[in-house]
Motif scaffolding. Structure first.
Motif, PDB file in Angstrom:
ATOM      1  N   LYS A 474       0.831  -1.200   0.000  1.00 19.60           N
ATOM      2  CA  LYS A 474       0.000   0.000   0.000  1.00 19.60           C
ATOM      3  C   LYS A 474       0.866   1.252   0.000  1.00 19.60           C
ATOM      4  CE  LYS A 474      -4.049   1.893   2.435  1.00 19.60           C
ATOM      5  NZ  LYS A 474      -4.987   1.681   3.571  1.00 19.60           N
ATOM      6  N   VAL A 475       1.965   1.215   0.770  1.00 13.81           N
ATOM      7  CA  VAL A 475       2.861   2.371   0.835  1.00 13.81           C
ATOM      8  C   VAL A 475       3.435   2.669  -0.544  1.00 13.81           C
ATOM      9  CG1 VAL A 475       5.084   3.193   1.718  1.00 13.81           C
ATOM     10  CG2 VAL A 475       3.438   2.145   3.284  1.00 13.81           C
ATOM     11  N   THR A 476       3.907   1.650  -1.224  1.00 13.65           N
ATOM     12  CA  THR A 476       4.494   1.875  -2.556  1.00 13.65           C
ATOM     13  C   THR A 476       3.426   2.205  -3.598  1.00 13.65           C
ATOM     14  OG1 THR A 476       4.433  -0.525  -2.941  1.00 13.65           O
ATOM     15  CG2 THR A 476       6.486   0.400  -2.090  1.00 13.65           C
ATOM     16  N   GLN A 477       2.245   1.614  -3.448  1.00 12.47           N
ATOM     17  CA  GLN A 477       1.162   1.876  -4.402  1.00 12.47           C
ATOM     18  C   GLN A 477       0.832   3.358  -4.460  1.00 12.47           C
ATOM     19  OE1 GLN A 477      -2.491  -0.121  -3.416  1.00 12.47           O
ATOM     20  NE2 GLN A 477      -3.715   1.075  -4.856  1.00 12.47           N
ATOM     21  N   TYR A 478       0.804   4.008  -3.293  1.00 14.45           N
ATOM     22  CA  TYR A 478       0.454   5.421  -3.262  1.00 14.45           C
ATOM     23  C   TYR A 478       1.685   6.330  -3.313  1.00 14.45           C
ATOM     24  CZ  TYR A 478      -4.416   4.335  -2.145  1.00 14.45           C
ATOM     25  OH  TYR A 478      -5.707   3.881  -2.201  1.00 14.45           O
ATOM     26  N   GLY A 479       2.859   5.750  -3.418  1.00 11.34           N
ATOM     27  CA  GLY A 479       4.071   6.557  -3.484  1.00 11.34           C
ATOM     28  C   GLY A 479       4.425   7.212  -2.172  1.00 11.34           C
ATOM     29  N   HIS A 480       3.943   6.657  -1.086  1.00 10.82           N
ATOM     30  CA  HIS A 480       4.186   7.283   0.223  1.00 10.82           C
ATOM     31  C   HIS A 480       5.575   6.982   0.767  1.00 10.82           C
ATOM     32  CE1 HIS A 480      -0.446   7.540   0.947  1.00 10.82           C
ATOM     33  NE2 HIS A 480       0.023   8.525   0.172  1.00 10.82           N
ATOM     34  N   ASP A 481       6.338   6.166   0.050  1.00 16.77           N
ATOM     35  CA  ASP A 481       7.733   5.985   0.445  1.00 16.77           C
ATOM     36  C   ASP A 481       8.585   7.163   0.007  1.00 16.77           C
ATOM     37  OD1 ASP A 481       7.243   5.335  -2.187  1.00 16.77           O
ATOM     38  OD2 ASP A 481       8.677   3.682  -2.263  1.00 16.77           O
ATOM     39  N   ARG A 482       7.941   8.113  -0.699  1.00 19.52           N
ATOM     40  CA  ARG A 482       8.674   9.299  -1.146  1.00 19.52           C
ATOM     41  C   ARG A 482       8.344  10.549  -0.333  1.00 19.52           C
ATOM     42  NH1 ARG A 482       6.998   6.867  -5.954  1.00 19.52           N
ATOM     43  NH2 ARG A 482       5.355   8.422  -6.288  1.00 19.52           N
ATOM     44  N   VAL A 483       7.404  10.444   0.648  1.00 19.42           N
ATOM     45  CA  VAL A 483       7.103  11.621   1.471  1.00 19.42           C
ATOM     46  C   VAL A 483       8.284  11.879   2.406  1.00 19.42           C
ATOM     47  CG1 VAL A 483       4.603  11.220   1.361  1.00 19.42           C
ATOM     48  CG2 VAL A 483       5.906  10.327   3.293  1.00 19.42           C
ATOM     49  N   SER A 484       8.425  13.125   2.823  1.00 17.35           N
ATOM     50  CA  SER A 484       9.636  13.525   3.563  1.00 17.35           C
ATOM     51  C   SER A 484       9.768  12.874   4.933  1.00 17.35           C
ATOM     52  CB  SER A 484       9.661  15.053   3.712  1.00 17.35           C
ATOM     53  OG  SER A 484       8.529  15.497   4.429  1.00 17.35           O
ATOM     54  N   THR A 485       8.664  12.385   5.485  1.00 13.60           N
ATOM     55  CA  THR A 485       8.751  11.790   6.829  1.00 13.60           C
ATOM     56  C   THR A 485       8.926  10.269   6.781  1.00 13.60           C
ATOM     57  OG1 THR A 485       6.333  11.634   6.922  1.00 13.60           O
ATOM     58  CG2 THR A 485       7.352  13.590   7.918  1.00 13.60           C
TER      59      THR A 485
END
Length: 640
Positions: A474-485
């Motif tokens: 899910k994290v990679t699906q939404y690209g949330h591994d690229r958020v600054s935190t």
């Protein structure tokens, strides 16, 4: 009946001996001694009884196990002997009516109930006895009391001067702010309006200031004298732990500390009740389920077994408990967080009604907070009511997260000041505290950045995965591994972050959007935390509390704790008396404690009397019970 706390000698009356005036001058202390077998009142009982006997209205707030029943039963008997007629007791539960009337019969008091469990002929017989003045206390549900037929009967009694007293039990049910709101209680204002000269006593075991004000207003008790006892139950040890593996935690708690003890386990859902009862049974615990979805006959059968047998554990929703008088419940466990402190206090108060050491044990977690918030938000109540309920939930969450004395916080909620008790988990093993401010700021920043990046909200688990740097699908699906935190909170455990979330929700710096699949969103209160103006201090997560060593400290032991100090021969006498009592209770279709409390049997076992006369003065043996059971008790003891 609930009058087993250690005695505090109250004001006593000396009966005058004039035979001509004997009915008129029967005193409360005479009734207490001769009927109930107790030498002195406890706490404020004497003052309350005097006030009501004299015809005064009263609002009584007294903790569960504090002796509320005697506060109206004794005045009822005194006033009836003085020729003032019957006392009407408004009671919400059929089971409670049955057991209290049975207990009064055992004590030689003419009592009856009118409820749906009676057939037409049985109900007609009770009404005829009422008309003839043959009943001292009549128990009835609020919906029956306010019917035209019942009011017509009360009118007839009033016209003859035969209405002595109205006793309104579980009075918090009248309040929308209370935890057991019963709309039919609102109709009880008719009693004051229609019979203004008949005294009323309203009683409850728990009510915060808001509920108290509502009781006074709804029941028109503005002129009533208020008696507010201490809410402290010093024999109860309060323990609250973070929920990890709730079934395993509960199983350990019972096996290591309460094997063979009677207890109540509260769960939020019917499904959890069924699963937990089955789990305990598989581990050798005599456990029964109880919830509103079960057939009424099954519920009654399970309740009867809990009340009448030793060592039964009832696993239940909040549908179970109000009016349960079983004195030897050694623990009350909550597998899910209740709605508010009032409900928690009322439910935990069902432990240790005999005054002996008992435990209130609760697990709680982030999902509990989310669920309770959602239920409040989705309820059809007005916004004012919802705000009040959120405040009550916040107070309970603060109690759960507290690092100081649980009892001090609990009593403070009811407006009572106290000192650290030395008998709760925080006093016995003070928790370590850590500064969660940095974790809180990073967590709130993650909620903000994820919503900003995706335009939608996400739940607690997903936010924690991002902060801890977990590359889930899910994290990679939404690209949330690229958020600054992403990964900035890798040093924090999931357990720590869940604690941070609970605290942020409690201080309203984070909200759960129930209309959007329980997603997290920021609030106006988030700013203070993000700026570092509001520190977030949290208790370190503690491992599952408990262990076999703690049994000795709590005073709990398998079987009856009240007999723990008896010699070997005394234990044998106590066991024989319990077996005899069980036979009598079964034949009378009553709980065993209605015949004699464990404390009374233990006192007899310690005394080892050889004659009926030696039983006189034993606490809990009134004149009727001495006459009915004295010779049998001596026979049992002679056979040991």
């Amino acid at each position: 009946m609930d009058f087993m706390l250690p005695p505090i000698v109250g004001r006593r009356h000396r009966p005058r001996r004039s035979r001509e005036n004997r009915a008129i001058v029967t005193t409360a202390s005479t009734v207490l001694r001769e009927v109930f077998g107790y030498e002195s009142f406890r706490g404020p009982q004497a003052e309350i009884v005097d006030h009501v006997v004299a015809g005064g209205d009263a609002l009584v707030l007294m903790p569960t196990g504090g002796g509320k029943s005697l506060c109206y039963q004794v005045p009822a008997i005194v006033r009836q002997r003085a020729g003032q007629g019957v006392t009407i007791v408004v009671s919400p539960l059929i089971a409670l009516m049955h057991d209290q009337v049975g207990a009064l019969h055992e004590a030689g008091v003419a009592a009856a109930f009118l409820n749906s469990s009676l057939g037409y002929e049985e109900a007609a017989d009770v009404e005829q006895r009422l008309t003839r003045g043959e009943i001292t206390l009549l128990y009835a549900a609020p919906e029956r009391v306010t019917t035209p037929r019942f009011l017509a009967q009360l009118d007839a009694l009033q016209s003859r001067g035969q209405l002595a007293l109205f006793a309104i039990d579980e009075a918090h049910c009248v309040s929308q702010w209370g935890h057991d709101f019963r709309p039919e209680y609102r109709g009880l204002t008719v009693l004051h309006e229609r019979y203004p000269r008949v005294p009323r006593i309203a009683l409850t075991a728990t009510a915060d200031a808001l509920t108290r004000e509502d009781i006074v207003e709804r029941l028109q008790l503005q002129e009533a004298r208020k008696f507010v006892s201490s809410f402290d139950r010093p024999n109860i040890r309060y323990r609250i732990a973070e929920k990890k593996e709730p079934s395993a935690q509960l199983a350990r708690f019972i096996a290591e500390e309460h094997e063979g003890d009677a207890g109540v386990v509260y769960c939020q859902s019917r499904k959890r009740v069924e699963e937990t009862a089955q789990m305990l049974c598989e581990r050798g615990v005599d456990a029964l389920p109880y919830h509103a979805g079960l057939d009424a006959a099954v519920r009654q059968r399970h309740q009867d077994r809990f009340l009448r047998d030793d060592g039964v554990v009832m696993v239940a929703t909040v549908a179970f408990g109000m009016g349960i008088d079983k004195p030897d419940v050694r623990f009350v466990a909550h597998l899910d967080m209740p709605k508010n402190i009032e409900g928690y206090y009322q439910e935990t108060g069902r432990a240790g009604r005999d005054g002996l050491p008992s435990q209130a044990w609760m697990l709680y977690g982030l999902q509990d907070v989310v669920n309770q918030r959602r239920m409040i938000d989705e309820s059809p109540a007005g916004e004012e009511h919802k705000q009040a309920m959120r405040g009550k939930l916040d107070a309970l969450l603060a109690l759960a997260e507290a690092t100081d004395c649980r009892r001090v916080r609990l009593l403070a909620y009811f407006g009572e000041a106290s000192q650290p008790c030395g008998n709760c988990d925080n006093c016995l093993a003070p928790p370590q505290v850590w500064d969660g401010t940095d974790a809180a700021r990073k967590l709130l920043s993650t909620v903000y950045r994820v919503q900003q990046a995706s335009g939608i909200g996400f739940g607690a688990g997903h936010i924690m995965d991002i902060l801890r740097g977990k590359t889930t699908e899910k994290v990679t699906q939404y690209g949330h591994d690229r958020v600054s935190t992403f990964g900035l909170g890798a040093a924090f455990s999931e357990q720590q972050l869940r604690g941070v979330m609970r605290q942020l929700i409690a201080v309203r710096a984070l909200a759960v959007d129930s209309e959007a699949f329980n997603t997290l969103r920021l609030t106006e209160g988030s700013r203070a935390v993000l700026r570092g103006d509001l520190p977030v201090l949290l208790r370190e997560s503690v491992a599952q509390p408990g262990g076999r060593k703690r049994r000795e400290r709590t005073g709990s032991s398998p079987g009856s704790a009240v007999a723990a100090g008896l010699s070997d021969s005394g234990q044998a006498r106590f066991a024989a008396l319990k077996a005899w009592r069980a036979e009598v209770a079964r034949s009378h279709n009553l709980p065993a404690y209605v015949i004699f409390h464990d404390a009374t049997l233990a006192a007899i076992a310690a005394l080892a009397p050889t004659s009926v006369e030696q039983l006189e003065g034993v606490s809990g043996i009134g004149a009727r019970k001495l006459e009915a059971y004295g010779e049998e008790v001596i026979r049992v003891l002679q056979g040991v």
